[in-house]
Design a protein around this motif. Structure first.
Motif, mmCIF file in Angstrom:
data_model
loop_
_atom_site.group_PDB
_atom_site.id
_atom_site.type_symbol
_atom_site.label_atom_id
_atom_site.label_comp_id
_atom_site.label_asym_id
_atom_site.label_seq_id
_atom_site.Cartn_x
_atom_site.Cartn_y
_atom_site.Cartn_z
ATOM 1 N N TRP A 157 0.845 -1.184 0.000
ATOM 2 C CA TRP A 157 0.000 0.000 0.000
ATOM 3 C C TRP A 157 0.886 1.241 0.000
ATOM 4 C CZ3 TRP A 157 -0.443 -4.299 2.955
ATOM 5 C CH2 TRP A 157 -1.648 -5.032 2.889
ATOM 6 N N TYR A 158 0.409 2.330 -0.577
ATOM 7 C CA TYR A 158 1.142 3.593 -0.532
ATOM 8 C C TYR A 158 0.160 4.742 -0.728
ATOM 9 C CZ TYR A 158 1.174 2.770 -5.637
ATOM 10 O OH TYR A 158 0.820 2.492 -6.935
ATOM 11 N N VAL A 159 0.626 5.938 -0.358
ATOM 12 C CA VAL A 159 -0.237 7.122 -0.372
ATOM 13 C C VAL A 159 -0.013 7.897 -1.666
ATOM 14 C CG1 VAL A 159 -0.793 9.298 0.788
ATOM 15 C CG2 VAL A 159 -0.213 7.258 2.143
ATOM 16 N N LYS A 160 -1.112 8.213 -2.331
ATOM 17 C CA LYS A 160 -1.084 9.089 -3.502
ATOM 18 C C LYS A 160 -1.384 10.500 -3.024
ATOM 19 C CE LYS A 160 -3.112 9.833 -8.083
ATOM 20 N NZ LYS A 160 -4.101 9.334 -9.093
ATOM 21 N N SER A 161 -0.340 11.321 -2.991
ATOM 22 C CA SER A 161 -0.462 12.652 -2.406
ATOM 23 C C SER A 161 -0.503 13.760 -3.451
ATOM 24 C CB SER A 161 0.713 12.884 -1.447
ATOM 25 O OG SER A 161 0.819 14.233 -1.095
ATOM 26 N N GLY A 162 0.176 13.570 -4.564
ATOM 27 C CA GLY A 162 0.204 14.610 -5.586
ATOM 28 C C GLY A 162 1.197 15.705 -5.248
ATOM 29 N N ILE A 163 0.756 16.696 -4.505
ATOM 30 C CA ILE A 163 1.627 17.839 -4.223
ATOM 31 C C ILE A 163 2.495 17.619 -2.992
ATOM 32 C CG2 ILE A 163 0.055 19.460 -5.325
ATOM 33 C CD1 ILE A 163 -0.864 20.320 -2.539
ATOM 34 N N GLY A 164 2.281 16.514 -2.268
ATOM 35 C CA GLY A 164 3.131 16.224 -1.127
ATOM 36 C C GLY A 164 2.502 16.553 0.202
ATOM 37 N N CYS A 165 3.328 17.024 1.123
ATOM 38 C CA CYS A 165 2.976 17.178 2.529
ATOM 39 C C CYS A 165 1.874 18.195 2.788
ATOM 40 C CB CYS A 165 4.257 17.536 3.273
ATOM 41 S SG CYS A 165 4.098 18.189 4.901
ATOM 42 N N THR A 166 1.636 19.102 1.855
ATOM 43 C CA THR A 166 0.612 20.134 2.050
ATOM 44 C C THR A 166 -0.727 19.766 1.426
ATOM 45 O OG1 THR A 166 1.335 21.304 0.058
ATOM 46 C CG2 THR A 166 2.342 21.959 2.153
ATOM 47 N N ALA A 167 -0.854 18.550 0.895
ATOM 48 C CA ALA A 167 -2.096 18.143 0.230
ATOM 49 C C ALA A 167 -3.267 18.169 1.211
ATOM 50 C CB ALA A 167 -1.941 16.756 -0.365
ATOM 51 N N SER A 168 -4.382 18.718 0.788
ATOM 52 C CA SER A 168 -5.571 18.743 1.635
ATOM 53 C C SER A 168 -6.376 17.458 1.521
ATOM 54 C CB SER A 168 -6.459 19.933 1.256
ATOM 55 O OG SER A 168 -6.887 19.841 -0.095
ATOM 56 N N ALA A 169 -6.084 16.646 0.511
ATOM 57 C CA ALA A 169 -6.750 15.359 0.330
ATOM 58 C C ALA A 169 -5.773 14.399 -0.332
ATOM 59 C CB ALA A 169 -8.003 15.505 -0.518
ATOM 60 N N THR A 170 -5.770 13.162 0.117
ATOM 61 C CA THR A 170 -4.915 12.130 -0.451
ATOM 62 C C THR A 170 -5.744 10.860 -0.630
ATOM 63 O OG1 THR A 170 -4.216 11.340 1.729
ATOM 64 C CG2 THR A 170 -2.866 13.068 0.691
ATOM 65 N N SER A 171 -5.154 9.872 -1.285
ATOM 66 C CA SER A 171 -5.803 8.570 -1.410
ATOM 67 C C SER A 171 -4.747 7.486 -1.241
ATOM 68 C CB SER A 171 -6.495 8.429 -2.768
ATOM 69 O OG SER A 171 -5.564 8.536 -3.827
ATOM 70 N N VAL A 172 -5.206 6.261 -1.054
ATOM 71 C CA VAL A 172 -4.302 5.130 -0.875
ATOM 72 C C VAL A 172 -4.471 4.169 -2.039
ATOM 73 C CG1 VAL A 172 -3.709 3.165 0.603
ATOM 74 C CG2 VAL A 172 -4.298 5.376 1.626
ATOM 75 N N ARG A 173 -3.343 3.693 -2.567
ATOM 76 C CA ARG A 173 -3.306 2.740 -3.666
ATOM 77 C C ARG A 173 -2.656 1.444 -3.193
ATOM 78 N NH1 ARG A 173 -6.476 4.434 -7.635
ATOM 79 N NH2 ARG A 173 -5.261 3.201 -9.145
ATOM 80 N N MET A 174 -2.869 0.377 -3.946
ATOM 81 C CA MET A 174 -2.277 -0.908 -3.591
ATOM 82 C C MET A 174 -1.808 -1.625 -4.850
ATOM 83 S SD MET A 174 -3.902 -4.183 -1.526
ATOM 84 C CE MET A 174 -4.698 -4.870 -2.984
ATOM 85 N N ARG A 175 -0.666 -2.297 -4.747
ATOM 86 C CA ARG A 175 -0.160 -3.190 -5.781
ATOM 87 C C ARG A 175 0.150 -4.542 -5.149
ATOM 88 N NH1 ARG A 175 2.583 -0.485 -10.570
ATOM 89 N NH2 ARG A 175 2.238 1.756 -10.344
ATOM 90 N N THR A 176 0.220 -5.573 -5.985
ATOM 91 C CA THR A 176 0.565 -6.910 -5.508
ATOM 92 C C THR A 176 1.659 -7.499 -6.392
ATOM 93 O OG1 THR A 176 -1.166 -7.946 -6.859
ATOM 94 C CG2 THR A 176 -1.749 -7.328 -4.600
ATOM 95 N N ALA A 177 2.363 -8.503 -5.856
ATOM 96 C CA ALA A 177 3.373 -9.235 -6.603
ATOM 97 C C ALA A 177 3.462 -10.649 -6.061
ATOM 98 C CB ALA A 177 4.734 -8.552 -6.511
ATOM 99 N N SER A 178 3.731 -11.606 -6.947
ATOM 100 C CA SER A 178 3.910 -13.010 -6.564
ATOM 101 C C SER A 178 5.075 -13.574 -7.359
ATOM 102 C CB SER A 178 2.636 -13.819 -6.831
ATOM 103 O OG SER A 178 1.560 -13.369 -6.037
ATOM 104 N N PRO A 179 6.284 -13.506 -6.818
ATOM 105 C CA PRO A 179 7.446 -14.012 -7.553
ATOM 106 C C PRO A 179 7.308 -15.506 -7.856
ATOM 107 C CG PRO A 179 8.107 -12.758 -5.618
ATOM 108 C CD PRO A 179 6.647 -12.977 -5.499
ATOM 109 N N ASP A 180 7.894 -15.923 -8.961
ATOM 110 C CA ASP A 180 7.951 -17.344 -9.278
ATOM 111 C C ASP A 180 8.834 -18.056 -8.255
ATOM 112 O OD1 ASP A 180 6.390 -16.981 -11.547
ATOM 113 O OD2 ASP A 180 8.141 -16.595 -12.826
ATOM 114 N N PRO A 181 8.670 -19.365 -8.087
ATOM 115 C CA PRO A 181 9.575 -20.098 -7.186
ATOM 116 C C PRO A 181 11.028 -19.881 -7.588
ATOM 117 C CG PRO A 181 7.716 -21.480 -7.811
ATOM 118 C CD PRO A 181 7.617 -20.233 -8.656
ATOM 119 N N GLY A 182 11.845 -19.539 -6.612
ATOM 120 C CA GLY A 182 13.248 -19.284 -6.883
ATOM 121 C C GLY A 182 13.552 -17.883 -7.374
ATOM 122 N N GLN A 183 12.526 -17.103 -7.684
ATOM 123 C CA GLN A 183 12.736 -15.735 -8.155
ATOM 124 C C GLN A 183 12.824 -14.780 -6.975
ATOM 125 O OE1 GLN A 183 9.423 -13.779 -10.177
ATOM 126 N NE2 GLN A 183 10.836 -12.849 -11.662
ATOM 127 N N ALA A 184 13.769 -13.860 -7.005
ATOM 128 C CA ALA A 184 13.920 -12.875 -5.943
ATOM 129 C C ALA A 184 12.882 -11.775 -6.095
ATOM 130 C CB ALA A 184 15.325 -12.276 -5.985
#
Length: 342
Positions: A157-184
Motif C-alpha cells: 500500500w502507498y499514499v497518492k499525495s500529488g503535491i506532497g505534505c501540504t495536500a488537503s486530500a490524499t488517497s491510498v493505492r495498492m499493488r501486488t506481486a507473486s514471484p515465481d519459485p526461486g525468483q527474488a
C-alpha cells in the motif's frame, strides 16, 4: 490512557553519514525465529535538521522493543546518498518466507518520479544492488507499506499525495506481486495499482504502515494523518482495520495525538510515520512512532497495549469522542466523521 503509560523514547546510535541520532520512518520486521543473531530488525532514515540529504535507509537490530543496536559489520546508512537533485525516504521491510532474506523497499524521489526500489540481504550486512520495483509521478507513491504472506504473495500500500505534505486530500493505492519459485523480489513484476477504500473525512493520510493479523484475520494499519486545513507538521496517529486490504475502517479517534499529556511531557510537536507489529501470543499491539519535538529533533518511541480491548473501544467511538483539540480543528471542515466498513 491505553498507549501512553508505556510510551518510551528509543536511543538511536548515530549513523556514519549525518553523525546524528535523529531518526524517522522506522519499520520493524520480526522473523519466526532468530535471524543472524536477532529476532527483530529495524530500518529507518536519519533526518538531521529535517534535511532529506541525510534521509538514507539505515539498519539496526532490536535487542528488545526499546533497545536498538548497530549490528556488527554494518555501517549506516546501508543505502547511499543518491546525489544532488534526489533523495531517499520511507523504507519498509519484510522477511521473504521462501528465501529467508530480509527484503527492503524504499522511495527515491527525483525531479519527476517517486521510484520504489527494492534490495535484500541474507545476513543484514551485505545488500543486493537496488532495483526498480515500480514508479509513480511525484508524489504519488509515498510511504510504501509491504506485507508478505506464507505463499510469498506481497501486498504493498502507498499514499497518492500529488503535491506532497501540504495536500488537503490524499488517497491510498495498492499493488501486488507473486514471484515465481526461486525468483527474488528484486525481479518480481508488480501489478498495476488499484484504489483502496481508506479515507478520513476532514483529514489527509500522509504516511502509513500495515501488518497482517494471524490466520487470515485481515490487516491493521497505523496512519499518520493531518487535518485537511493543515499539513504534515500537524499529524496525529490513527488505527484502521481491513478484512482484505481493500476495504478499510478508519476509526474516528486517534490513538496518539499532539495535545495528549504524554506528548506534551515529551515535547512532541507532531507525530509521524510509525511501525506496528501484532503479537498473537499475548494479544499485544506494538507501535514505534517517530515524532518531531520542540527542539526540532526527530525521535522514535515505543508503546504497547492490548489489541482486543483497544479495538472494542475504538469500534464504539464516534467523532464526538475526539480530543477537544481535534474537534476544534475539525470545526473548520466537515461537521462529522463517519467510520464504517464500506
Amino acid at each position: 490512557a491505553a498507549f501512553s503509560p508505556s510510551l518510551t523514547q528509543i536511543a538511536i546510535p548515530p549513523d556514519g553519514f549525518s553523525a546524528a541520532s535523529d531518526a524517522v520512518h522506522p519499520d520493524v520486521a520480526c522473523g519466526d525465529s532468530t535471524w543472524n543473531g536477532a529476532r527483530c530488525w529495524i530500518t529507518y532514515t536519519p533526518y538531521l535538521n529535517s534535511d532529506p540529504t541525510w534521509e538514507n535507509p539505515s539498519f539496526l537490530d532490536a535487542g528488545s522493543d526499546t533497545s536498538w543496536m548497530l549490528p556488527t559489520g554494518v555501517r549506516n546508512p546501508v543505502i547511499g546518498w543518491p546525489g544532488v537533485g534526489a533523495y531517499n525516504s520511507d523504507p519498509d521491510q519484510a522477511f521473504d518466507p521462501g528465501t529467508g532474506r530480509l527484503v527492503t523497499f524504499y522511495r527515491r524521489v527525483d525531479g519527476v518520479y517517486n521510484n520504489i526500489l527494492v534490495t535484500s540481504s541474507g545476513d543484514g550486512r551485505t545488500w543486493t544492488e537496488p532495483k526498480l520495483a515500480f514508479r509513480e509521478l511525484n508524489h504519488n507513491a509515498v510511504s510504501p507499506a509491504v506485507v508478505f504472506d506464507a505463499r510469498r504473495h506481497a501486498h504493498m500500500w502507498y499514499v497518492k499525495s500529488g503535491i506532497g505534505c501540504t495536500a488537503s486530500a490524499t488517497s491510498v493505492r495498492m499493488r501486488t506481486a507473486s514471484p515465481d519459485p526461486g525468483q527474488a523480489f528484486e525481479d518480481a513484476v508488480w501489478s498495476p495499482s488499484v484504489g483502496v477504500q481508506m479515507s478520513q473525512p476532514g483529514f489527509a493520510i500522509w504516511h502509513m504502515d500495515v501488518t497482517a493479523l494471524p490466520r487470515g484475520a485481515g490487516f491493521v494499519a497505523l496512519l499518520a494523518s493531518h487535518p485537511s486545513t493543515s499539513d504534515c507538521a500537524s499529524n496525529d496517529l490513527w488505527l484502521a482495520i481491513s478484512p482484505n486490504g481493500l476495504k478499510w475502517r478508519v476509526f474516528p479517534v486517534p490513538i496518539l495525538w499532539r495535545a495528549m499529556a504524554a506528548a506534551k511531557r515529551l515535547g512532541i510537536r507532531t507525530w509521524y510515520r510509525g511501525a506496528l507489529r501484532y503479537d498473537a501470543r499475548n494479544d499485544m499491539l506494538h507501535i514505534w512512532p517517530s515524532a518531531l519535538n520542540v527542539n526540532n529533533r526527530w525521535n522514535v518511541y515505543h508503546a504497547q497495549a492490548n489489541f482486543s480491548r483497544r479495538l472494542r473501544i475504538l469500534m464504539a467511538a464516534t467523532a464526538a469522542d475526539q480530543p477537544s483539540a481535534e474537534r476544534h480543528t475539525l470545526s473548520r471542515g466537515p461537521a462529522t466523521i463517519r467510520a464504517h466498513m464500506p
